[in-house]
Design a protein around this motif. Structure first.
Motif, PDB file in Angstrom:
ATOM      1  N   LEU A  40     -29.024 -20.047  22.053  1.00 36.16           N
ATOM      2  CA  LEU A  40     -27.738 -20.142  22.726  1.00 36.16           C
ATOM      3  C   LEU A  40     -26.810 -19.011  22.326  1.00 36.16           C
ATOM      4  CD1 LEU A  40     -27.040 -23.986  22.832  1.00 36.16           C
ATOM      5  CD2 LEU A  40     -28.061 -22.498  24.574  1.00 36.16           C
ATOM      6  N   GLU A  41     -26.928 -18.520  21.095  1.00 33.17           N
ATOM      7  CA  GLU A  41     -26.131 -17.348  20.722  1.00 33.17           C
ATOM      8  C   GLU A  41     -26.542 -16.152  21.574  1.00 33.17           C
ATOM      9  OE1 GLU A  41     -23.543 -17.252  18.990  1.00 33.17           O
ATOM     10  OE2 GLU A  41     -23.602 -19.006  17.693  1.00 33.17           O
ATOM     11  N   GLY A  42     -27.829 -16.046  21.889  1.00 31.41           N
ATOM     12  CA  GLY A  42     -28.289 -14.976  22.763  1.00 31.41           C
ATOM     13  C   GLY A  42     -27.758 -15.138  24.181  1.00 31.41           C
ATOM     14  N   PHE A  43     -27.759 -16.359  24.703  1.00 31.83           N
ATOM     15  CA  PHE A  43     -27.229 -16.608  26.040  1.00 31.83           C
ATOM     16  C   PHE A  43     -25.727 -16.353  26.096  1.00 31.83           C
ATOM     17  CE2 PHE A  43     -31.163 -18.957  27.040  1.00 31.83           C
ATOM     18  CZ  PHE A  43     -31.362 -18.541  28.346  1.00 31.83           C
ATOM     19  N   GLN A  44     -25.033 -16.539  24.985  1.00 28.81           N
ATOM     20  CA  GLN A  44     -23.581 -16.385  24.955  1.00 28.81           C
ATOM     21  C   GLN A  44     -23.144 -14.940  25.093  1.00 28.81           C
ATOM     22  OE1 GLN A  44     -21.603 -15.025  22.215  1.00 28.81           O
ATOM     23  NE2 GLN A  44     -19.659 -15.449  23.240  1.00 28.81           N
ATOM     24  N   SER A  45     -24.004 -14.002  24.773  1.00 29.70           N
ATOM     25  CA  SER A  45     -23.636 -12.586  24.787  1.00 29.70           C
ATOM     26  C   SER A  45     -22.920 -12.211  26.079  1.00 29.70           C
ATOM     27  CB  SER A  45     -24.903 -11.727  24.621  1.00 29.70           C
ATOM     28  OG  SER A  45     -24.583 -10.362  24.635  1.00 29.70           O
ATOM     29  N   GLY A  46     -21.666 -11.742  25.959  1.00 27.58           N
ATOM     30  CA  GLY A  46     -20.872 -11.353  27.110  1.00 27.58           C
ATOM     31  C   GLY A  46     -20.111 -12.496  27.764  1.00 27.58           C
ATOM     32  N   LEU A  47     -20.251 -13.708  27.228  1.00 31.42           N
ATOM     33  CA  LEU A  47     -19.591 -14.880  27.807  1.00 31.42           C
ATOM     34  C   LEU A  47     -18.795 -15.605  26.722  1.00 31.42           C
ATOM     35  CD1 LEU A  47     -22.704 -16.212  29.734  1.00 31.42           C
ATOM     36  CD2 LEU A  47     -20.777 -14.981  30.750  1.00 31.42           C
ATOM     37  N   SER A  48     -18.024 -16.592  27.124  1.00 28.31           N
ATOM     38  CA  SER A  48     -17.296 -17.391  26.132  1.00 28.31           C
ATOM     39  C   SER A  48     -18.221 -18.465  25.561  1.00 28.31           C
ATOM     40  CB  SER A  48     -16.071 -18.064  26.761  1.00 28.31           C
ATOM     41  OG  SER A  48     -16.456 -19.187  27.529  1.00 28.31           O
ATOM     42  N   TRP A  49     -17.997 -18.820  24.306  1.00 31.31           N
ATOM     43  CA  TRP A  49     -18.825 -19.856  23.688  1.00 31.31           C
ATOM     44  C   TRP A  49     -18.561 -21.214  24.328  1.00 31.31           C
ATOM     45  CZ3 TRP A  49     -23.189 -20.236  21.608  1.00 31.31           C
ATOM     46  CH2 TRP A  49     -23.569 -21.363  20.891  1.00 31.31           C
ATOM     47  N   LEU A  50     -17.341 -21.431  24.834  1.00 35.73           N
ATOM     48  CA  LEU A  50     -17.032 -22.695  25.497  1.00 35.73           C
ATOM     49  C   LEU A  50     -17.915 -22.868  26.732  1.00 35.73           C
ATOM     50  CD1 LEU A  50     -15.385 -25.259  25.596  1.00 35.73           C
ATOM     51  CD2 LEU A  50     -13.591 -24.003  26.828  1.00 35.73           C
ATOM     52  N   THR A  51     -18.176 -21.786  27.448  1.00 35.83           N
ATOM     53  CA  THR A  51     -19.074 -21.848  28.603  1.00 35.83           C
ATOM     54  C   THR A  51     -20.444 -22.351  28.186  1.00 35.83           C
ATOM     55  OG1 THR A  51     -17.934 -20.048  29.753  1.00 35.83           O
ATOM     56  CG2 THR A  51     -20.218 -20.473  30.393  1.00 35.83           C
ATOM     57  N   ILE A  52     -20.945 -21.853  27.069  1.00 34.61           N
ATOM     58  CA  ILE A  52     -22.257 -22.283  26.570  1.00 34.61           C
ATOM     59  C   ILE A  52     -22.231 -23.753  26.182  1.00 34.61           C
ATOM     60  CG2 ILE A  52     -24.008 -21.917  24.786  1.00 34.61           C
ATOM     61  CD1 ILE A  52     -23.798 -19.657  26.875  1.00 34.61           C
ATOM     62  N   LEU A  53     -21.183 -24.177  25.503  1.00 36.72           N
ATOM     63  CA  LEU A  53     -21.096 -25.572  25.078  1.00 36.72           C
ATOM     64  C   LEU A  53     -21.079 -26.520  26.275  1.00 36.72           C
ATOM     65  CD1 LEU A  53     -18.516 -25.513  22.140  1.00 36.72           C
ATOM     66  CD2 LEU A  53     -20.998 -25.803  21.990  1.00 36.72           C
ATOM     67  N   MET A  54     -20.388 -26.132  27.330  1.00 36.97           N
ATOM     68  CA  MET A  54     -20.316 -26.990  28.506  1.00 36.97           C
ATOM     69  C   MET A  54     -21.675 -27.092  29.198  1.00 36.97           C
ATOM     70  SD  MET A  54     -17.209 -28.029  28.415  1.00 36.97           S
ATOM     71  CE  MET A  54     -16.920 -28.761  30.015  1.00 36.97           C
ATOM     72  N   LYS A  55     -22.477 -26.048  29.076  1.00 37.96           N
ATOM     73  CA  LYS A  55     -23.793 -26.038  29.717  1.00 37.96           C
ATOM     74  C   LYS A  55     -24.918 -26.490  28.776  1.00 37.96           C
ATOM     75  CE  LYS A  55     -22.743 -22.366  33.093  1.00 37.96           C
ATOM     76  NZ  LYS A  55     -23.202 -23.039  34.318  1.00 37.96           N
ATOM     77  N   ARG A  56     -24.594 -26.724  27.509  1.00 35.15           N
ATOM     78  CA  ARG A  56     -25.640 -27.032  26.533  1.00 35.15           C
ATOM     79  C   ARG A  56     -26.495 -28.249  26.898  1.00 35.15           C
ATOM     80  NH1 ARG A  56     -24.323 -27.694  20.148  1.00 35.15           N
ATOM     81  NH2 ARG A  56     -23.005 -29.352  20.977  1.00 35.15           N
ATOM     82  N   PRO A  57     -25.915 -29.347  27.393  1.00 35.78           N
ATOM     83  CA  PRO A  57     -26.787 -30.474  27.746  1.00 35.78           C
ATOM     84  C   PRO A  57     -27.868 -30.094  28.758  1.00 35.78           C
ATOM     85  CG  PRO A  57     -24.497 -31.191  27.655  1.00 35.78           C
ATOM     86  CD  PRO A  57     -24.483 -29.687  27.552  1.00 35.78           C
ATOM     87  N   ARG A  58     -27.511 -29.279  29.733  1.00 37.46           N
ATOM     88  CA  ARG A  58     -28.506 -28.862  30.721  1.00 37.46           C
ATOM     89  C   ARG A  58     -29.504 -27.889  30.117  1.00 37.46           C
ATOM     90  NH1 ARG A  58     -31.674 -30.645  34.488  1.00 37.46           N
ATOM     91  NH2 ARG A  58     -32.264 -29.047  36.027  1.00 37.46           N
ATOM     92  N   PHE A  59     -29.040 -26.988  29.264  1.00 37.88           N
ATOM     93  CA  PHE A  59     -29.962 -26.095  28.558  1.00 37.88           C
ATOM     94  C   PHE A  59     -31.025 -26.926  27.829  1.00 37.88           C
ATOM     95  CE2 PHE A  59     -26.922 -22.436  28.642  1.00 37.88           C
ATOM     96  CZ  PHE A  59     -27.825 -21.426  28.932  1.00 37.88           C
ATOM     97  N   ARG A  60     -30.596 -27.970  27.160  1.00 35.81           N
ATOM     98  CA  ARG A  60     -31.539 -28.799  26.405  1.00 35.81           C
ATOM     99  C   ARG A  60     -32.554 -29.466  27.329  1.00 35.81           C
ATOM    100  NH1 ARG A  60     -27.074 -31.483  22.226  1.00 35.81           N
ATOM    101  NH2 ARG A  60     -27.209 -29.821  20.641  1.00 35.81           N
ATOM    102  N   GLU A  61     -32.098 -29.893  28.489  1.00 34.14           N
ATOM    103  CA  GLU A  61     -33.004 -30.547  29.436  1.00 34.14           C
ATOM    104  C   GLU A  61     -34.083 -29.578  29.914  1.00 34.14           C
ATOM    105  OE1 GLU A  61     -31.121 -32.502  32.726  1.00 34.14           O
ATOM    106  OE2 GLU A  61     -29.495 -33.272  31.466  1.00 34.14           O
ATOM    107  N   VAL A  62     -33.676 -28.387  30.306  1.00 32.43           N
ATOM    108  CA  VAL A  62     -34.631 -27.481  30.955  1.00 32.43           C
ATOM    109  C   VAL A  62     -35.454 -26.663  29.971  1.00 32.43           C
ATOM    110  CG1 VAL A  62     -33.238 -27.368  33.038  1.00 32.43           C
ATOM    111  CG2 VAL A  62     -32.926 -25.629  31.268  1.00 32.43           C
TER     112      VAL A  62
END
Length: 200
Positions: A40-62
């Protein structure tokens, strides 16, 4: 009842405050959760960490709950499936890097015995600071960690991403000294470090 004193970076978002209070700067003992942090730190590059946190449940699913042995088996069909999923960050390079890094994680465990134990060799005794006393974007140790993982074939994990990971995993304690969770995180970190050998 007044709000507790916190670091100055979490916004008023309940998701962000929850992450700061209960996750950021605390050790992870389960390997799939540590691998999740790296990815997730890699996915965050160039984005806000809040964006990653909001999408984390779906990241975990897929991403199979970031079980790196399962992710390592993903193929081209999985990449195309993930590129169509609006619930995550649809970046081909980052998706392919996650699959690659899962494969590299298996190799690391085969040679080192444990992803968690290997990562914790990179902890620092004291946080590094800029000449002005601030928190740097990257450090000597994060540069070395990124370089070593690159040598091992990992992708999308540069020195700045490595330092963000080190902060989240408690390899360094970058909570403000007056933050209400600083001491709890420090105690957890010290307990986790007990008996471990740090890299020079």
């Amino acid at each position: 009842m007044s709000e507790p004193v916190r670091c100055d970076w979490p916004t008023a978002s309940e998701t962000y405050l929850e992450y700061h209070d209960h996750e950021w700067g605390r050790p992870t003992i389960r390997e799939h959760l540590l691998f999740e942090k790296i990815c997730l730190e890699g996915f965050q590059s160039g984005l806000s960490w809040l964006t990653i946190l909001m999408k984390r449940p779906r990241f975990r699913e897929v991403f199979a709950d970031f079980d790196y042995r399962a992710v390592a088996e993903f193929g081209s069909d999985d990449i195309e499936r993930l590129l169509q999923d609006a619930g995550i960050i649809r970046h081909r390079g980052k998706i392919e890097a996650t699959i690659n890094n899962a494969q590299r994680a298996i190799e690391l465990v085969e040679t080192e015995g444990s992803l968690v134990n290997w990562v914790w060799e990179w902890a620092v005794a004291e946080p590094e600071r800029t000449d002005e006393g601030g928190i740097p974007a990257q450090t000597v140790r994060s540069v070395a960690l990124a370089k070593e993982l690159k040598r091992r074939g990992w992708k999308f994990f540069g020195p700045t991403t490595a330092y963000a990971f080190m902060q989240s995993e408690a390899l360094t304690n970058d909570h403000d000294a007056n933050c209400f969770v600083y001491q709890a995180c420090q105690d957890e970190r010290q307990a986790f470090l007990a008996g471990r050998t740090l890299r020079p």
